[in-house]
Structure formats: structure tokens, C-alpha cells
Design a protein around this motif. Sequence first.
Motif, PDB file in Angstrom:
ATOM      1  N   ILE A  12      15.299   3.754  31.539  1.00 12.61           N
ATOM      2  CA  ILE A  12      14.672   4.547  32.604  1.00 12.61           C
ATOM      3  C   ILE A  12      15.229   4.044  33.937  1.00 12.61           C
ATOM      4  N   LEU A  65       7.900  -0.566  28.231  1.00 12.64           N
ATOM      5  CA  LEU A  65       7.518   0.844  28.085  1.00 12.64           C
ATOM      6  C   LEU A  65       6.894   1.213  26.731  1.00 12.64           C
ATOM      7  N   PRO A  66       7.556   0.908  25.602  1.00 10.86           N
ATOM      8  CA  PRO A  66       6.937   1.292  24.315  1.00 10.86           C
ATOM      9  C   PRO A  66       5.583   0.613  24.121  1.00 10.86           C
ATOM     10  N   MET A  87       3.535  -0.091  26.542  1.00 12.26           N
ATOM     11  CA  MET A  87       2.582   0.627  27.395  1.00 12.26           C
ATOM     12  C   MET A  87       1.999   1.820  26.617  1.00 12.26           C
ATOM     13  N   TYR A  88       2.899   2.556  25.934  1.00 13.67           N
ATOM     14  CA  TYR A  88       2.421   3.705  25.172  1.00 13.67           C
ATOM     15  C   TYR A  88       1.593   3.262  23.972  1.00 13.67           C
ATOM     16  N   ARG A 128       2.105  -7.499  27.306  1.00  9.96           N
ATOM     17  CA  ARG A 128       3.404  -6.843  27.125  1.00  9.96           C
ATOM     18  C   ARG A 128       4.463  -7.493  28.006  1.00  9.96           C
ATOM     19  N   ARG A 140      14.169  -3.381  23.919  1.00  7.15           N
ATOM     20  CA  ARG A 140      13.139  -2.344  24.010  1.00  7.15           C
ATOM     21  C   ARG A 140      12.825  -1.767  22.636  1.00  7.15           C
TER      22      ARG A 140
END
Lengths: 420, 244
Positions: free
Chosen positions: B101, B112-113, B115-116, B124, B160
Motif C-alpha cells: 500500500i 494490515l492483514p 488489522m483486518y 500487531r 505481510r
Amino acid sequence: MLKDNILLALSELKANRMRSLLTMLGIVIGIASVISIMIMGEGMKRTTADIIGSAEAKQIGFQVIQKGMENYYDNEGYDESLRSMKNSDKLTVKMFDDIEKRYSDRLDGISLSADMGRMEVGEETLSLKGVNRCALTTEGSIDILAGRNITDDEYTNGKNVILLSDEKAEKIFGSVDGAVGKTVECRKNTRFYSYTVVGVYHKEPAPALKAMFTGDTKDIGFVPYVTTLENGLADEYYEWLIVVAKESEGIPELSREIGNYLNNTYYADNDAYKLDIITYQEQMDSITQVLGIMKGVLIAIAAISLIVGGIGVMNIMVVSITERTREIGTRKALGASNNNIRVQFLVEATIICLLGSLFGIAIGLLLGKLMSLVLGIAGGMPVMSILISVGISMAFGIFFGYYPANKAAKLNPIEALRYE
Amino acid sequence: MNGDVIIDLKNIYKRFYIGEPNELEILHGIDLTVREGEFVSIVGASGSGKSTLMNIIGALDRPTEGSYDLNGTNVCAAPDSELSHIRNKQIGFVFQTYNLIPRNSALKNVELPMMYAQISSSERKKRAKELLSMVGMGQRMDHTPDELSGGQKQRVAIARALANDPSIILADEPTGALDSSTGRMIMDLFHQLHEEKGITIILITHSNELAEETERVLTLMDGKIISERMGCNYAERQHTACAQ
């Protein structure tokens, strides 16, 4: 998650600073207009209330007008063919005495005043006005700085006394305190009149908006009305009359009652003239009504600008989502649900609108204060309008952000990942 | 040495434009099983159906026919929201073009993953730091993608992919945009993750040379798996590894 979305949105806006600011502009202008209009509106309302609550509100005016010219203000008409006004058509002191007796329970008094014009006092000029006690109160509130007010005895017996304004006292006698007890020699044409200064007053200059209604008379020398009469400077016939009621309630009814009485008693047989009734309250009402319509129109224009701003936000969100198609595809591949994506862009649109509204409120407050200062009205803090603005802008963000956000949410991840 | 079956594809067909005159069948009955801890490569020329197969394995798309069982979940029957969840938890994507990103730091990208997956911010961050250190990016965590070289970006992307401890890493031409020496380093990283951590990897590539390094090579041609064998150089690597 919401916090992450907010931080994300802020970093996106920061990355496209210029674009974000331009996008906000529509919202900023819309909200700023609404807020400044609200401040002005609030100020007008207060000023109106101020005037309604003031001495002027208790005044009822009667004016001799041509018959058939009741809508004097509408057509500004004056019938040329009608005979001109004679003294017998005018109001007389006899009529004044009559209504003063008749309505003594409801009237504070009749305002008798006579403009004596400008007189020369040495190098200075001084405007003089003959007033009775009641008329002095209709001039607005004054503060006696030195000496005292004119007494009842001086009013009724027509003593040669004068109440000077502080400014004139300083100009003529050098100081406010030094003026009391001195004599002012006034010259009009070839005649001289001398008055003893009993007091010096100060009157706040009327705010611009109020002066529009009441006039600004802060520099006048007041002498008892009877004195004016004795000096031969007042007429015995009047084209108009002001009476002051005891209460500010029920003015329209009282004014009609007195008006009808005077018209029936003194003007029933008059072939050309009659009395018209003027009250400040009614004048204020019509002015307030016009101001209200103006405010409505301005708010409507501001609302249109707000909607255009919202469409601008929607437009830029569509562009931004197209640019970030790959990013959206990546997010989906990493496990973002449609709802995650939708919320992300809704938050972004809402934050644009929210920031826009905050800037708009700041600018609106400044503008409103500035305009209030210029117009001399007391503009308040429109707390309710501010809260509503923030609410509306957030609703706009959600409303105009929904279409682009939904578009983003429904992107096919495979196609989005392949997007160049 | 390999464990349970993680991926079980049975008789997979994929057709596009169904019912229209230009109906197109890309995959004609693929059977594929991958066990835990395997390093499998899928090779094939462009147009052979590699990408389509990868999209199905990666739960980005559903097959038209056939069954797909991923670690006990029936992917074909799962609704969209469930597919998001599967991608988030079970699959780690590594793309040819990195797909980091932009404007987000390496650390944020790795987070990011997670966070989802609704993992707390502090946790995290901690895990993202560990992962970045593991792929040798511990010193550049705060850099944004445009401040990183291609090889560095791909390392961040691999970190990631590992974020939610997925069942498999799905790498689509991970060295395709890199020069050969950098590509070599990325491949070594995959081998290292496979050998040391026992991570299951599916490598999709058109390079036979890279495919030969893997445990099992599947060759795809015109939508069918035409051959399945052990990579020629895999034994050699193992041998070297054993010898060391």
C-alpha cells in the motif's frame, strides 16, 4: 478499527493536501455562509428585541395624512388634486389635552417636542429642541454626568434652562463640570436666547442598525417645551403627535383605540385629511419580516453551495477510488471484507466533510463577528447552528460518500488487482 | 515428512461467459492436493490457466464445477464474507508487483492483514516487527514502499503474507519483476522459510529453473495438469542441506 480508518483517511488527505483542500472548499463556503448568516440573524433578533423592550416600543405616532392615502408607505402617494393642508387640519394642543385626560390610566404622557433648529453659540453651533418630560424619554436613555435633570417645575413654568450634551459642554465651556450653572447665549437670526445649564448628559451613539429606526440624536441641547412656546419657537399646530404608553404590551390595540377616537371626534367631517397611526412595533414587525425573508433566501443559497460541495466530495471520492483500484484489490486479497472497504471510504468522505465544516465554522464565526461589528449588532455564538453544521456535514459525508464507497466495496478483487 | 492435506482440489472446472456464444473453459478438471509443509510449484506458459488456478486456490474466485477443500473449509460453498475471512486467515499472497500500500510504512503494510483480523494495535505492531526482522527488513521498518528497492519490497510483502500465520503462502511470479541476483535472494528466503519454519508454499512461475528447486513441480498446459514430478534440483538442495 475505526481509529485505524480515521488515521488512514487523514494520511490520505495529507498525501493529497491540495486536492483535499480544494475538495473541502465547497463545504467550507457553504458552512461559513450558514454560520455567518445565523450570527447575523441572531444579532438582528436581539436588536429587535432590544428595540421592542426599549422606550421606543411604547411610543405611538399619529400623523395627518390625506384621506385615501392609508397605504402611504406602499404607493408613496400624494394626491396633487387635493387641497393643501391648513392649520385647521392639523393637530392642536387642545386635542393633546383631550387624549391625555381620556387615556390617563394607560398613557405615560404625550411627547411634546419642537425642533428649534441650529443656533450659534459663539463659534459653535448647537441644535436645540424643546421637550416635555415625556419627550425627553422618547429620545432614548441619557446619563446625567454633571448637575441634574430638568425639574417638573422648570417644565411646567417654562424656565430658561438647558441640558447640554457632554461633547457640546466641552466645546463651549471647556469641561463637563465647568458648564453647570453657566449661561449659554444662543443666537438665531437676529434674536438671542439665553439658557442656564442645569445639567450635562451623555448619550451612547445608537448602533448603526438601531439608528436606522430611531435616528441618532446625541448632540442636542434640550430646553423645556413651555420655554420654547414662550420664546415663540414652537408651533401651535402639529402634523404629527407621539404619545407614550405605560406598558409595551397591547400597543396595537391602544393605538387603534386612540386613533379611532381622534379620527371620529376631530376628522369625521374633514373632507381631505385624517390621522394615520404609526407604531415602532409595527414598523419593526415589517422590517423583521423582510429581514426574515432575506435570511431565508441567503440560507437557501448557502444550502445550494453546501450541496454542490457535497457533490464535489463525491466526485473526488470516485476519482480517488479509481486511482486506488489496485490498493483496494490488494486489501481484499489480504482479507478486507466488502464492509471494511466501504467503511474505509465512508470514513474518508466524512472526514473531508467534517474538516471542511470545522474550517467553515471558524471562517463563519470570524465573518459573522466582523459583519456584526460593522452593523453594530450583538451577534451571539450560534451554538445550535454549529452543532447542526457539524451534524449536517457528517451526514453529507455519509450521503455523498456512500455511492463511491459502495462502488469500491463491490470491486471484483481479481480485476482490481490486475488494474493498471 | 509432510503432514495433513491442506489443499484438496477435485475435478475443478472454470468457465467464463457461461451461456453466451463466447463461453470459454479455462480449467478442464484439475485435481490437486497439497500437504502441510510442502513446497509446490506450478509452471506453465501464459494462457495455460495458471492465474485462474491461482485465483481459485487463493479464494479470490470460485470454480464453476468441482470441489475445493482448504484446511477443512468448503471454499466453493462459502459466501463472499467467508472468502474474505479465508483469505485473511489461511492464505498469504505474494505478488509479482509487490502490491504494497503506497504511503504506508513497511510496518503498517505488514500490520494490515492483522488489522483486518481484528488484532489489537500493540500486538500487531509487535508481530510485524518480528516478521520484518525475520525477512531481514528490521532496519527499514519505517520506510514507505517508494523508499525501498524491489527486493526489499518483496521481503516486506513476504512478511505481510506471513502476518496471520496462514496455512499456505501463494506466490505468483514473486521474482518476475526482479533482477536475477535479487530474485535468487527472494527464492532463498522462500527455501529458508520452508526448511526452517515448515511453511507450505505454492509457487506459480513460468521459470522452469526456479520450479526445479521445489519439492514437486506441476506443469499446467491448456487448463490441465500434464505432469507432476519432483524438482530436479530439490534433492540436490536437500542433500546440500543435509551435508551442511
